[in-house]
Enzyme design. Structure first.
Site, PDB file in Angstrom:
ATOM      1  N   GLY A  17       0.829  -1.208   0.000  1.00 57.71           N
ATOM      2  CA  GLY A  17       0.000   0.000   0.000  1.00 57.71           C
ATOM      3  C   GLY A  17       0.856   1.248   0.000  1.00 57.71           C
ATOM      4  O   GLY A  17       0.418   2.317   0.426  1.00 57.71           O
ATOM      5  N   ARG A  20       0.366   5.428  -2.066  1.00 56.75           N
ATOM      6  CA  ARG A  20      -0.236   6.726  -1.709  1.00 56.75           C
ATOM      7  C   ARG A  20      -0.555   6.728  -0.207  1.00 56.75           C
ATOM      8  O   ARG A  20      -0.370   5.725   0.486  1.00 56.75           O
ATOM      9  CB  ARG A  20      -1.502   6.996  -2.530  1.00 56.75           C
ATOM     10  CG  ARG A  20      -2.676   6.134  -2.126  1.00 56.75           C
ATOM     11  CD  ARG A  20      -3.950   6.503  -2.896  1.00 56.75           C
ATOM     12  NE  ARG A  20      -5.113   5.958  -2.240  1.00 56.75           N
ATOM     13  CZ  ARG A  20      -6.331   5.896  -2.765  1.00 56.75           C
ATOM     14  NH1 ARG A  20      -6.540   6.323  -3.988  1.00 56.75           N
ATOM     15  NH2 ARG A  20      -7.342   5.397  -2.074  1.00 56.75           N
ATOM     16  N   GLY A  55      14.608   9.298  -3.879  1.00 56.40           N
ATOM     17  CA  GLY A  55      15.982   9.769  -4.045  1.00 56.40           C
ATOM     18  C   GLY A  55      16.938   8.603  -4.069  1.00 56.40           C
ATOM     19  O   GLY A  55      16.600   7.550  -4.572  1.00 56.40           O
ATOM     20  N   VAL A  68      -2.145  -7.765  -2.777  1.00 57.98           N
ATOM     21  CA  VAL A  68      -1.823  -8.428  -1.504  1.00 57.98           C
ATOM     22  C   VAL A  68      -2.837  -9.501  -1.099  1.00 57.98           C
ATOM     23  O   VAL A  68      -2.573 -10.287  -0.200  1.00 57.98           O
ATOM     24  CB  VAL A  68      -1.697  -7.420  -0.337  1.00 57.98           C
ATOM     25  CG1 VAL A  68      -0.429  -6.598  -0.443  1.00 57.98           C
ATOM     26  CG2 VAL A  68      -2.930  -6.536  -0.222  1.00 57.98           C
ATOM     27  N   SER A 153      -7.206  -0.307  13.148  1.00 58.62           N
ATOM     28  CA  SER A 153      -7.927   0.964  13.026  1.00 58.62           C
ATOM     29  C   SER A 153      -8.668   1.242  14.316  1.00 58.62           C
ATOM     30  O   SER A 153      -9.120   0.316  15.000  1.00 58.62           O
ATOM     31  CB  SER A 153      -8.940   0.898  11.885  1.00 58.62           C
ATOM     32  OG  SER A 153      -9.749   2.067  11.890  1.00 58.62           O
ATOM     33  N   TYR A 167     -15.476  -3.720   7.511  1.00 57.61           N
ATOM     34  CA  TYR A 167     -14.152  -3.124   7.798  1.00 57.61           C
ATOM     35  C   TYR A 167     -13.786  -3.338   9.265  1.00 57.61           C
ATOM     36  O   TYR A 167     -12.658  -3.712   9.596  1.00 57.61           O
ATOM     37  CB  TYR A 167     -14.218  -1.637   7.447  1.00 57.61           C
ATOM     38  CG  TYR A 167     -12.923  -0.871   7.606  1.00 57.61           C
ATOM     39  CD1 TYR A 167     -11.932  -0.926   6.628  1.00 57.61           C
ATOM     40  CD2 TYR A 167     -12.700  -0.069   8.724  1.00 57.61           C
ATOM     41  CE1 TYR A 167     -10.747  -0.200   6.760  1.00 57.61           C
ATOM     42  CE2 TYR A 167     -11.523   0.658   8.864  1.00 57.61           C
ATOM     43  CZ  TYR A 167     -10.551   0.588   7.878  1.00 57.61           C
ATOM     44  OH  TYR A 167      -9.388   1.310   8.017  1.00 57.61           O
ATOM     45  N   LYS A 171     -10.535  -5.488  10.383  1.00 59.05           N
ATOM     46  CA  LYS A 171      -9.459  -4.873  11.173  1.00 59.05           C
ATOM     47  C   LYS A 171      -9.332  -5.533  12.546  1.00 59.05           C
ATOM     48  O   LYS A 171      -8.243  -5.592  13.122  1.00 59.05           O
ATOM     49  CB  LYS A 171      -9.693  -3.364  11.304  1.00 59.05           C
ATOM     50  CG  LYS A 171      -9.474  -2.597   9.996  1.00 59.05           C
ATOM     51  CD  LYS A 171      -8.034  -2.737   9.516  1.00 59.05           C
ATOM     52  CE  LYS A 171      -7.731  -1.845   8.333  1.00 59.05           C
ATOM     53  NZ  LYS A 171      -6.354  -2.024   7.826  1.00 59.05           N
ATOM     54  N   ILE A 200      -7.189  10.016   9.910  1.00 58.96           N
ATOM     55  CA  ILE A 200      -5.967  10.498   9.249  1.00 58.96           C
ATOM     56  C   ILE A 200      -6.346  11.047   7.877  1.00 58.96           C
ATOM     57  O   ILE A 200      -7.115  10.406   7.133  1.00 58.96           O
ATOM     58  CB  ILE A 200      -4.945   9.343   9.084  1.00 58.96           C
ATOM     59  CG1 ILE A 200      -4.704   8.613  10.425  1.00 58.96           C
ATOM     60  CG2 ILE A 200      -3.647   9.859   8.490  1.00 58.96           C
ATOM     61  CD1 ILE A 200      -4.128   9.450  11.543  1.00 58.96           C
TER      62      ILE A 200
HETATM   63  N1  LIG Z   1      -7.006   7.158   6.713  1.00 58.20           N
HETATM   64  C1  LIG Z   1      -7.492   6.811   7.882  1.00 58.20           C
HETATM   65  O1  LIG Z   1      -8.152   7.625   8.569  1.00 58.20           O
HETATM   66  C2  LIG Z   1      -7.272   5.436   8.442  1.00 58.20           C
HETATM   67  C3  LIG Z   1      -7.762   5.162   9.714  1.00 58.20           C
HETATM   68  C4  LIG Z   1      -7.560   3.895  10.263  1.00 58.20           C
HETATM   69  C5  LIG Z   1      -6.864   2.921   9.539  1.00 58.20           C
HETATM   70  N2  LIG Z   1      -6.397   3.204   8.289  1.00 58.20           N
HETATM   71  C6  LIG Z   1      -5.678   2.137   7.593  1.00 58.20           C
HETATM   72  O2  LIG Z   1      -4.399   2.609   7.191  1.00 58.20           O
HETATM   73  C7  LIG Z   1      -4.008   1.964   5.966  1.00 58.20           C
HETATM   74  C8  LIG Z   1      -3.695   3.026   4.916  1.00 58.20           C
HETATM   75  O3  LIG Z   1      -4.843   3.814   4.710  1.00 58.20           O
HETATM   76  P1  LIG Z   1      -4.866   5.095   3.745  1.00 58.20           P
HETATM   77  O4  LIG Z   1      -5.819   6.048   4.340  1.00 58.20           O
HETATM   78  O5  LIG Z   1      -3.480   5.527   3.420  1.00 58.20           O
HETATM   79  O6  LIG Z   1      -5.578   4.423   2.456  1.00 58.20           O
HETATM   80  P2  LIG Z   1      -5.504   4.793   0.918  1.00 58.20           P
HETATM   81  O7  LIG Z   1      -6.750   4.269   0.320  1.00 58.20           O
HETATM   82  O8  LIG Z   1      -5.155   6.244   0.729  1.00 58.20           O
HETATM   83  O9  LIG Z   1      -4.256   3.936   0.409  1.00 58.20           O
HETATM   84  C9  LIG Z   1      -4.297   2.525   0.399  1.00 58.20           C
HETATM   85  C10 LIG Z   1      -3.271   1.995  -0.592  1.00 58.20           C
HETATM   86  O10 LIG Z   1      -3.396   0.567  -0.610  1.00 58.20           O
HETATM   87  C11 LIG Z   1      -3.392   0.138  -1.969  1.00 58.20           C
HETATM   88  N3  LIG Z   1      -4.139  -1.121  -2.103  1.00 58.20           N
HETATM   89  C12 LIG Z   1      -5.487  -1.284  -2.001  1.00 58.20           C
HETATM   90  N4  LIG Z   1      -5.821  -2.545  -2.258  1.00 58.20           N
HETATM   91  C13 LIG Z   1      -4.656  -3.207  -2.530  1.00 58.20           C
HETATM   92  C14 LIG Z   1      -4.359  -4.543  -2.878  1.00 58.20           C
HETATM   93  N5  LIG Z   1      -5.325  -5.476  -3.021  1.00 58.20           N
HETATM   94  N6  LIG Z   1      -3.059  -4.891  -3.078  1.00 58.20           N
HETATM   95  C15 LIG Z   1      -2.083  -3.965  -2.954  1.00 58.20           C
HETATM   96  N7  LIG Z   1      -2.306  -2.678  -2.635  1.00 58.20           N
HETATM   97  C16 LIG Z   1      -3.582  -2.301  -2.422  1.00 58.20           C
HETATM   98  C17 LIG Z   1      -4.070   1.256  -2.720  1.00 58.20           C
HETATM   99  O11 LIG Z   1      -3.780   1.217  -4.119  1.00 58.20           O
HETATM  100  C18 LIG Z   1      -3.520   2.491  -2.016  1.00 58.20           C
HETATM  101  O12 LIG Z   1      -2.310   2.924  -2.605  1.00 58.20           O
HETATM  102  C19 LIG Z   1      -5.177   1.052   5.589  1.00 58.20           C
HETATM  103  O13 LIG Z   1      -4.917  -0.249   6.064  1.00 58.20           O
HETATM  104  C20 LIG Z   1      -6.350   1.668   6.330  1.00 58.20           C
HETATM  105  O14 LIG Z   1      -7.357   0.729   6.561  1.00 58.20           O
HETATM  106  C21 LIG Z   1      -6.582   4.431   7.720  1.00 58.20           C
END
Ligand SMILES: NC(=O)c1ccc[n+]([C@@H]2O[C@H](COP(=O)([O-])OP(=O)(O)OC[C@H]3O[C@@H](n4cnc5c(N)ncnc54)[C@H](O)[C@@H]3O)[C@@H](O)[C@H]2O)c1
Length: 262
Positions: A17, A20, A55, A68, A153, A167, A171, A200
Site C-alpha cells: 500500500g 499513496r 531519491g 496483496v 484501526s 471493515y 481490522k 488520518i
Molecule cells: N485514513 C485513515 O483515517 C485510516 C484510519 C484507520 C486505519 N487506516 C488504515 O491505514 C491503511 C492506509 O490507509 P490510507 O488512508 O493511506 O488508504 P488509501 O486508500 O489512501 O491507500 C491505500 C493503498 O493501498 C493500496 N491497495 C489497495 N488494495 C490493494 C491490494 N489489493 N493490493 C495492494 N495494494 C492495495 C491502494 O492502491 C492504495 O495505494 C489502511 O490499512 C487503512 O485501513 C486508515
C-alpha cells in the site's frame, strides 16, 4: 526518527500500500531512516512514482506491483524480491480498503457477502499471506531485528461509526492475527506490532465525509484538536521497525490524537 536523513543501513523494508496515503509516508520515513525500501502497491504507476521520489542512487529503492490478497502473487513477489534484492527485514502491511457502496457506509442488513469477502481479503487475508510469506523465509534465512507492522484501526477498537461492519470485522481480525504472529515469531527475535490510526487525512478518510465541515466537526471531538497527518502515522511505524523497539511485541500503538484513550 523525524525528518532527518540517517546514514543508510540498508536493511530492506517491504511496504504494501506504499503507492499513496499513509503507505507513501511510511516509505519516505523509512528511507530517511536508512532503510532500503520496496514500495509495493496494486497501483504500479503510483508505486513507481513513490520509489523514484525517494531519491538515492538508481537501484537502491524499488517498487513492485502486486495484489496483496492474491496468494500466488504474494509468494511470487517475495521470491522475486528476496532473490533479486535481498531478505526482507521489515514487513509493513499498510494496504487496505474501505468499501463505501454508493458513497455510503452500509449497514449490516444491507451488506452483500461479496463486499464482506472483498473487505476481508484485502485487509485481513493479505496480512496472513504477507506475514506467512515473511515468516517462512525468516525461519529459513534469519535476519537481525526482524519486524512486522500491521494496520488496525480505531474503527475496530470503537466499533467505529464512520466505517462499515465488514471493515470493523476485518481490522479486528488483523489485531488478533498480529498477536498470533508475535507469539510464533518471538523465538527468532522478530517483533510483530500493529498501528491503529484514528482519523488520518487521506483519500480513504475523505471518501467517508461529504464536506469539509464534517471533517472540522470530527476534529472538534479529538482531544488534540485536529485530524492526523500521514506523517503522524509514519513516525509510529518508524519507531516500531527500529532497533530501539526490540522489546515491544504483540502490541498496538494508537495514533489517534486521544480520540480513544484506554
Ligand atoms: N485514513 C485513515 O483515517 C485510516 C484510519 C484507520 C486505519 N487506516 C488504515 O491505514 C491503511 C492506509 O490507509 P490510507 O488512508 O493511506 O488508504 P488509501 O486508500 O489512501 O491507500 C491505500 C493503498 O493501498 C493500496 N491497495 C489497495 N488494495 C490493494 C491490494 N489489493 N493490493 C495492494 N495494494 C492495495 C491502494 O492502491 C492504495 O495505494 C489502511 O490499512 C487503512 O485501513 C486508515
Amino acid at each position: 526518527m523525524a525528518d532527518h536523513h540517517a546514514q543508510p543501513h540498508g536493511r530492506l523494508a517491504l511496504v504494501t500500500g506504499g503507492g499513496r496515503g499513509i503507505g507513501e509516508a511510511v516509505c519516505r520515513r523509512l528511507a530517511a531512516s536508512g532503510f532500503r525500501v520496496v514500495v509495493a502497491d496494486i497501483d504500479g504507476g503510483n508505486a513507481r512514482a513513490v520509489a523514484q521520489a525517494l531519491g538515492a542512487e538508481p537501484g537502491f529503492h524499488h517498487f513492485r506491483q502486486f495484489d496483496v490478497s492474491d496468494e500466488a502473487a504474494v509468494e511470487a513477489a517475495f521470491d522475486d524480491i528476496e532473490g533479486s534484492i535481498g531478505p526482507v527485514a521489515a514487513l509493513v502491511c499498510v494496504a487496505g480498503i474501505l468499501l463505501m457502496p454508493g458513497g455510503e457506509r452500509s449497514l449490516i442488513k444491507d451488506t452483500s457477502l461479496e463486499d464482506w469477502e472483498r473487505t476481508f481479503a484485502v485487509n485481513a487475508r493479505s496480512v496472513f499471506l504477507c506475514g506467512r510469506a515473511y515468516l517462512r523465509r525468516r525461519e529459513a534465512a534469519p535476519v537481525a531485528h526482524g519486524r512486522i507492522v500491521t494496520f488496525g484501526s480505531v474503527a475496530a477498537q470503537l466499533g467505529g461509526y464512520r466505517s462499515s461492519a465488514t471493515y470493523i470485522g476485518a481490522k479486528s481480525a488483523v489485531l488478533g492475527l498480529t498477536k498470533a504472529m508475535a507469539r510464533e515469531s518471538a523465538h527468532m527475535g522478530v517483533t510483530v506490532n500493529s498501528v491503529a490510526p484514528g482519523l488520518i487525512d487521506t483519500d480513504m478518510l475523505r471518501g467517508t465525509v461529504q464536506s469539509s465541515g464534517a471533517l472540522a466537526a470530527a476534529a472538534a471531538n479529538i482531544p488534540l484538536g485536529r485530524i492526523g497527518t500521514v506523517g503522524d502515522v509514519a513516525g509510529a511505524v518508524d519507531y516500531l521497525v527500529s532497533e530501539q523497539a526490540a522489546y515491544i511485541t504483540g502490541n498496538v500503538i494508537d495514533v489517534n490524537g486521544g480520540y480513544r484513550m484506554q
